[in-house]
Design a protein around this motif. Structure first.
Motif, PDB file in Angstrom:
ATOM      1  N   GLU A   1       0.816  -1.213   0.000  1.00  0.00           N
ATOM      2  CA  GLU A   1       0.000   0.000   0.000  1.00  0.00           C
ATOM      3  C   GLU A   1       0.852   1.266   0.000  1.00  0.00           C
ATOM      4  O   GLU A   1       0.507   2.270  -0.621  1.00  0.00           O
ATOM      5  N   TYR A   2       1.991   1.218   0.696  1.00  0.00           N
ATOM      6  CA  TYR A   2       2.861   2.394   0.798  1.00  0.00           C
ATOM      7  C   TYR A   2       3.529   2.741  -0.525  1.00  0.00           C
ATOM      8  O   TYR A   2       4.045   3.849  -0.702  1.00  0.00           O
ATOM      9  N   LEU A   3       3.503   1.812  -1.486  1.00  0.00           N
ATOM     10  CA  LEU A   3       4.153   2.062  -2.775  1.00  0.00           C
ATOM     11  C   LEU A   3       3.330   2.971  -3.681  1.00  0.00           C
ATOM     12  O   LEU A   3       3.878   3.578  -4.603  1.00  0.00           O
ATOM     13  N   GLY A   4       2.041   3.074  -3.423  1.00  0.00           N
ATOM     14  CA  GLY A   4       1.192   3.872  -4.295  1.00  0.00           C
ATOM     15  C   GLY A   4       1.219   3.326  -5.717  1.00  0.00           C
ATOM     16  O   GLY A   4       1.131   2.110  -5.939  1.00  0.00           O
ATOM     17  N   SER A   5       1.372   4.193  -6.695  1.00  0.00           N
ATOM     18  CA  SER A   5       1.382   3.767  -8.101  1.00  0.00           C
ATOM     19  C   SER A   5       2.662   3.028  -8.482  1.00  0.00           C
ATOM     20  O   SER A   5       2.726   2.394  -9.536  1.00  0.00           O
ATOM     21  N   TYR A   6       3.672   3.089  -7.608  1.00  0.00           N
ATOM     22  CA  TYR A   6       4.899   2.342  -7.874  1.00  0.00           C
ATOM     23  C   TYR A   6       4.708   0.841  -7.676  1.00  0.00           C
ATOM     24  O   TYR A   6       5.619   0.044  -7.910  1.00  0.00           O
ATOM     25  N   LYS A   7       3.508   0.448  -7.245  1.00  0.00           N
ATOM     26  CA  LYS A   7       3.230  -0.983  -7.041  1.00  0.00           C
ATOM     27  C   LYS A   7       3.405  -1.776  -8.338  1.00  0.00           C
ATOM     28  O   LYS A   7       3.682  -2.983  -8.303  1.00  0.00           O
ATOM     29  N   TYR A   8       3.265  -1.107  -9.489  1.00  0.00           N
ATOM     30  CA  TYR A   8       3.388  -1.828 -10.757  1.00  0.00           C
ATOM     31  C   TYR A   8       4.809  -2.305 -11.011  1.00  0.00           C
ATOM     32  O   TYR A   8       5.042  -3.137 -11.895  1.00  0.00           O
ATOM     33  N   LEU A   9       5.761  -1.814 -10.215  1.00  0.00           N
ATOM     34  CA  LEU A   9       7.125  -2.330 -10.309  1.00  0.00           C
ATOM     35  C   LEU A   9       7.191  -3.776  -9.831  1.00  0.00           C
ATOM     36  O   LEU A   9       8.174  -4.480 -10.113  1.00  0.00           O
ATOM     37  N   LEU A  10       6.163  -4.223  -9.123  1.00  0.00           N
ATOM     38  CA  LEU A  10       6.131  -5.614  -8.666  1.00  0.00           C
ATOM     39  C   LEU A  10       6.024  -6.582  -9.843  1.00  0.00           C
ATOM     40  O   LEU A  10       6.312  -7.782  -9.691  1.00  0.00           O
TER      41      LEU A  10
END
Length: 637
Positions: A27-36
């Motif tokens: 959740e803390y990644l915000g839109s950077y979650k797509y790096l997963l």
């Protein structure tokens, strides 16, 4: 089907951080979650380098499946937002508001979760990866496992989550969405989607472990699962009731948006995944489901609720057309700015625009409610540059006229014209239509009286001199006369002495000397208040002294060239706080704000005024309209 919102806003007395597995780990990644997704792509590229075909295969398939799942949900979301196609089959007449859009912003977390789980399984059990493309036995086995295990397990799990304690800590989040939407399907807690991973995995992994797995089985099951989830959470009834009349048993094998929508209203019935059969067996079916479904489905093609107010908008350019609410819900809920991700969509957008031109219709695209009345936005399929083509004028006016006549026929009370739809050179600010159709019941409103008021109220009382470009336009004339009455010297930029003299004569005799004709921008080199109503080039702006503020009523707005000056945006107002269902930003404006001409039409409706507001602005009405706007809770931006 309207919702009972009595406990929609319920939230657990315990914070979400107090409930284990409520929040998403990233959740803390915000839109950077797509790096997963990065490891999947990296592994795929690395496997190509190492020529490891098996590793390359599962990485590729998981990534492709994840991307296609996003597309399935996006297509359903777009269809759900196409008011011009489905307004007569909507379950809830409420619009999506900013609160729900923000709450469901990360609706796709579950796709990332299932991609991670799938990757772990493929790494742990390499034998699962080597699958044939097709196996008939696997398709049959997958269906049987879904019906026998996945459906009843989901049913039991769903009922379990509705127990008071679990609902209070977890499932309330899913039910907090007031209007059903395909993205609502993914709006749940981390714990619930972990359980859903197990349910999705039973038919696919079970079939594979039995030796009947295939690539097509994985693709097919997951896509059908997502498709049906989106269908059930749609706000549009898409299944015709005639199907159930012909094949009555079918209604127990597939749910409908109406069926699932009742669950979100009453919460104590219709718990099935896709098959109402399990609600029948569990005695939790809402008996109103079939009659309500027939009633909703039968509304197709019939006259629905008529809006009280219509704002007739138009496109600006190809890229900004992607800001429509039925394209990207999240993007349209924020003020428009050009984004890099829009560029690849430009060709597709152009094709759609050409198709809209070919259809030659006005499209309802959004709506909201205010004080119990329904306000709709209709779109004329014409874009900014067309309004400046002389040969296009007749065609554009024909579109606007058709929209006005349609609104009149439906029983709309007010139709308000957006910026270029009321262009003076095009139709005299709406005069053309009123004169041509003197018996119109719908009131045609250009809203420019409030636009003038917003600009004028934004000029400080201590200002003694202003420079006005576009001085002989409809707005320029009203602003000039009003300021002259305030004893403010107005430098009116115009080459036409005749038009200037005509405006000067309209001012009171003792105020006429405050109106001064100028023919060049150089005349304003000592004036720090510029009001721009015509396109002004960066070269022209250079004549403004440092510290100048540029007020604007020109479409499109001028380029902010001067760093030592300030630039105002187009006149706009915040709608009253009690507006409901507003979930889009009007072009570049902030949330909850609309252009002043739009707000002017709203005021016209709220006040119950019976006159048309077309043609020249009545200067005496500027303060009247402004005070009415303030009285109804509007605020200048």
């Amino acid at each position: 089907m309207e919702r009972d919102h009595s406990d929609d806003d319920h939230k657990s007395s315990h914070g979400k951080d107090d409930a284990p597995l409520f929040a998403w780990p990233w959740e803390y990644l915000g839109s950077y979650k797509y790096l997963l997704y990065g490891p999947l792509v990296a592994e795929f590229i690395y496997s190509i380098y190492r020529e490891e075909k098996q590793s390359r295969s599962w990485c590729m398939h998981i990534f492709i499946i994840s991307m296609l799942r996003n597309i399935i949900h996006q297509l359903w979301s777009s269809y759900d937002g196409m008011l011009f196609l489905n307004r007569d089959r909507r379950l809830s007449q409420s619009g999506l508001d900013f609160k729900q859009i923000d709450s469901e912003w990360h609706w796709d977390n579950f796709i990332i979760l299932q991609a991670i789980v799938g990757s772990v399984l493929c790494l742990s059990f390499p034998s699962l990866v080597a699958l044939p493309i097709w196996d008939n036995r696997g398709i049959i086995c997958c269906i049987i496992l879904h019906v026998v295990l996945a459906e009843p397990l989901y049913y039991l799990m769903h009922r379990f989550l509705h127990l008071p304690e679990l609902f209070k800590h977890y499932h309330w989040l899913h039910h907090s969405s007031k209007v059903p939407h395909p993205f609502t399907a993914g709006h749940s807690t981390f714990l619930e989607h972990l359980i859903l991973c197990v349910i999705v995995g039973i038919p696919t992994l079970g079939t594979t472990l039995l030796g009947y797995g295939s690539t097509s089985m994985f693709y097919g099951y997951i896509f059908i699962f997502d498709f049906l989830r989106c269908l059930g959470h749609s706000n549009i009834e898409v299944i015709p009731h005639q199907i159930f009349d012909i094949l009555p048993p079918l209604k127990y094998l597939i749910y409908t948006p109406t069926y699932h929508g009742l669950h979100h209203i009453h919460k104590s019935s219709n718990f099935c995944l896709f098959m109402p059969l399990f609600d029948v067996l569990g005695n939790t079916i809402d008996e109103r489901s079939w009659n309500l479904h027939k009633e909703t489905s039968s509304r197709a093609g019939r006259k629905g609720r008529v809006p009280d107010f219509v704002f007739l908008a138009h496109g600006v350019d190809v890229v900004s057309s992607l800001h429509a609410p039925f394209v990207f819900r999240s993007f349209s809920s924020m003020p428009f700015t050009a984004k890099v991700f829009l560029l690849p969509m430009w060709p597709f957008s152009l094709i759609v625009i050409l198709a809209m031109w070919g259809l030659s219709k006005t499209f309802p695209v959004s709506f909201y409610k205010l004080r119990g009345s329904l306000y709709q936005l209709w779109l004329v399929p014409r874009f900014g540059f067309q309004y400046f083509l002389p040969f296009a004028a007749d065609g554009i006016n024909k579109h606007i006229e058709d929209a006005i006549l349609t609104a009149d026929r439906l029983g709309v009370k007010i139709i308000s014209l957006a910026a270029l739809n009321k262009n003076e050179a095009l139709n005299g600010g709406g005069v053309l239509f009123v004169n041509k159709h003197p018996h119109l019941k719908v009131r045609v409103v250009h809203g420019n009286t409030l636009t003038a008021a917003v600009i004028l109220k934004g000029i400080p009382e201590e200002v003694e001199e202003v420079f006005l470009a576009g001085a002989t336009s409809k707005l320029g004339r009203a602003i000039a006369i009003y300021l002259a009455r305030r004893r403010v010297r107005v430098l009116m930029l115009t080459q036409s002495t005749e038009r200037f003299a005509k405006i000067q004569k309209e001012a009171p005799k003792d105020c006429r000397d405050f109106l001064v004709q100028v023919t060049k921008y150089q005349a304003a080199k000592h004036c720090k208040t510029w009001i721009i109503g015509k396109w002004t080039t960066p070269r022209d702006q250079r004549w403004a002294p440092p510290g100048t503020h540029f007020h604007q009523f020109v479409v499109p707005t001028i380029i902010p060239f001067r760093r030592d000056c300030t630039y105002g945006s187009l006149a706009a107002m915040k709608l009253p706080d009690d507006v409901e269902g507003l979930g889009i930003c009007e072009y570049t404006l902030e949330r909850g704000a609309v252009h002043a001409c739009h707000a002017g039409g709203v005021v016209h409706f709220l006040e119950g005024w019976k006159h048309h507001e077309v043609g020249a602005i009545d200067v005496d009405q500027i303060d009247v309209v402004w005070e009415a706007a303030m009285r109804h809770g509007m605020k200048p931006c």
